[in-house]
Design an enzyme around this catalytic site. Structure first.
Site, short mmCIF file in Angstrom:
data_model
loop_
_atom_site.label_atom_id
_atom_site.label_comp_id
_atom_site.label_asym_id
_atom_site.label_seq_id
_atom_site.Cartn_x
_atom_site.Cartn_y
_atom_site.Cartn_z
N LYS A 263 0.60 -1.39 -0.08
CA LYS A 263 -0.01 0.10 0.19
C LYS A 263 0.74 1.30 -0.09
CE LYS A 263 -3.48 -0.99 -0.73
NZ LYS A 263 -3.77 -1.62 -2.02
N HIS B 219 6.87 -7.57 -2.13
CA HIS B 219 6.78 -7.11 -0.89
C HIS B 219 7.67 -7.67 0.13
CE1 HIS B 219 3.25 -4.64 -2.22
NE2 HIS B 219 2.37 -5.80 -2.12
N SER C 158 -4.48 2.66 4.58
CA SER C 158 -4.60 2.33 3.19
C SER C 158 -4.57 0.81 3.25
CB SER C 158 -3.46 2.60 2.28
OG SER C 158 -3.60 2.27 1.08
P1 A3P Z 1 -5.01 4.67 -0.64
O1 A3P Z 1 -5.73 3.63 -0.15
O2 A3P Z 1 -4.89 5.49 0.36
O3 A3P Z 1 -6.00 5.24 -1.81
P2 A3P Z 1 -0.34 -0.38 -3.69
O4 A3P Z 1 -0.31 -0.24 -5.23
O5 A3P Z 1 1.07 -0.36 -3.08
O6 A3P Z 1 -1.28 -1.27 -3.22
O7 A3P Z 1 -0.93 1.04 -2.93
C1 A3P Z 1 -2.04 1.25 -3.27
C2 A3P Z 1 -2.36 2.83 -2.64
O8 A3P Z 1 -1.85 3.61 -3.78
C3 A3P Z 1 -3.84 3.20 -2.58
O9 A3P Z 1 -3.77 4.17 -1.41
C4 A3P Z 1 -4.04 3.83 -4.17
O10 A3P Z 1 -5.33 4.73 -3.88
C5 A3P Z 1 -2.90 4.68 -4.21
N1 A3P Z 1 -2.52 4.89 -5.64
C6 A3P Z 1 -2.54 3.98 -6.57
N2 A3P Z 1 -2.27 4.89 -7.62
C7 A3P Z 1 -2.20 6.04 -7.47
C8 A3P Z 1 -1.93 7.24 -8.15
N3 A3P Z 1 -1.74 7.29 -9.45
N4 A3P Z 1 -1.56 8.31 -7.16
C9 A3P Z 1 -1.97 8.39 -6.14
N5 A3P Z 1 -1.98 7.22 -5.36
C10 A3P Z 1 -2.44 6.21 -6.04
#
Ligand code: A3P
Length: 290
Positions: free
Chosen positions: A42, A103, A133
């Site tokens: 996340k 991860h 998140s």
């Molecule tokens: P939130 O839950 O705070 O919205 P991962 O890809 O490591 O699983 O992380 C997911 C998190 O990154 C989520 O956070 C998601 O919304 C955010 N995220 C994914 N793409 C993004 C982007 N282009 N800009 C900002 N945040 C992004």
């Protein structure tokens, strides 16, 4: 399909199927040209994957769209329920140079990555937003343990009892090694604040030189809105039994500072006192707001 229990591998709680196939993951040997994208869950993994893939395809969105981000960029240790093949299966079918996602904390990254001096991009996100998140993700991801109530989840996070272990150890482990190994250490907050600057840093790390126009279009294609609307990156391609977006969408908010909507003042005090203890002696420049 079920929420997999966690089992400790070298002191790190991993999902049972990953623990079961640990030996084959640990013995994976990358090519020196392979690139690893590593994060605590996340922290902005999917975002970074999409930026990297677009950079490697000179901003050609169509080329990147031919398959989902999960298939284009194998998740090294994942033993996915169908229809997503396992990370090792995918990797073994691809020719280097490959982009690989993980991860794993640094001490569990297969040694071949270090022996072969592979490039590694690490993305870190401030603890409070990362925790929020992860909480919402564990609610919607039916393969991870049930998060339970928010208050108890905060404690599990502080104790490192979630899948992939302690956030504190994870971010510190890569930070301490970033100069000894080939690690580009990025922050989610910097990517939010100045995405173009971070895209250019990644481009240089990959020894690429793209035109200003192409860089600009990559920044647009990887905005939160664009990625939320893109079925290849928003994970709606997974069956609802795996990711239930009606509980909480994978592309949830994409903001810095959403933690303030979750912590009570008591929870905040407890968390911050513990944070001081766990991060004592480190100087990682995390920002909780931008
Ligand atoms: P939130 O839950 O705070 O919205 P991962 O890809 O490591 O699983 O992380 C997911 C998190 O990154 C989520 O956070 C998601 O919304 C955010 N995220 C994914 N793409 C993004 C982007 N282009 N800009 C900002 N945040 C992004």
């Amino acid at each position: 399909l079920c929420r997999f229990p966690l089992r400790s591998v070298r002191g790190i709680p991993l999902m049972e199927p990953i623990a079961q196939s640990w030996e084959s993951i640990w013995s994976f040997c990358p090519d020196p040209s392979d690139l690893l994208i590593s994060t605590y869950p996340k922290a902005g993994t999917t975002w970074t994957q999409e930026i990297v893939d677009l950079l490697l395809h000179n901003g050609d969105a169509e080329a990147c769209k031919r398959a989902t981000v999960a298939v284009r960029i194998p998740f090294l240790e994942i033993i996915s329920p169908p229809p997503i093949p396992s990370g090792l299966d995918l990797l073994n079918k691809m020719n280097p140079p490959r982009v690989i996602k993980t991860h794993l904390p640094i001490q569990l990254v297969p040694e071949g990555f270090w022996k072969n001096k592979c490039k590694v991009i690490y993305v870190a996100r401030n603890a409070k937003d990362n925790l929020v998140s992860y909480y919402h993700f564990d609610r919607m991801n039916h393969t991870q343990p049930d998060p339970g109530p928010w208050d108890g989840y905060i404690h599990k996070f502080m104790k490192g009892e979630l899948a992939w272990g302690s956030w504190y150890d994870h971010v510190k482990g890569y930070w301490e090694e970033r100069e000894n190994r080939n690690i580009l250490y990025l922050f989610y907050e910097d990517m939010k604040e100045n995405p173009r600057h971070e895209v250019e840093r990644i481009m240089k790390f990959l020894d690429l030189s793209l035109s200003d126009d192409v860089i600009g279009s990559i920044v647009e294609l990887t905005s939160f809105k664009a990625m939320k609307d893109n079925p290849m990156t928003n994970y709606t391609f997974l069956p609802e039994e795996i990711f239930d977006h009606s509980v909480s969408p994978f592309m949830r908010k994409g903001e810095v500072g959403d933690w303030a909507n979750h912590f009570s003042s008591e929870q905040l005090q407890l968390f911050e006192e513990d944070y001081e203890r766990q991060m004592k002696g480190t100087n990682i420049p995390f920002r909780m707001n931008i």
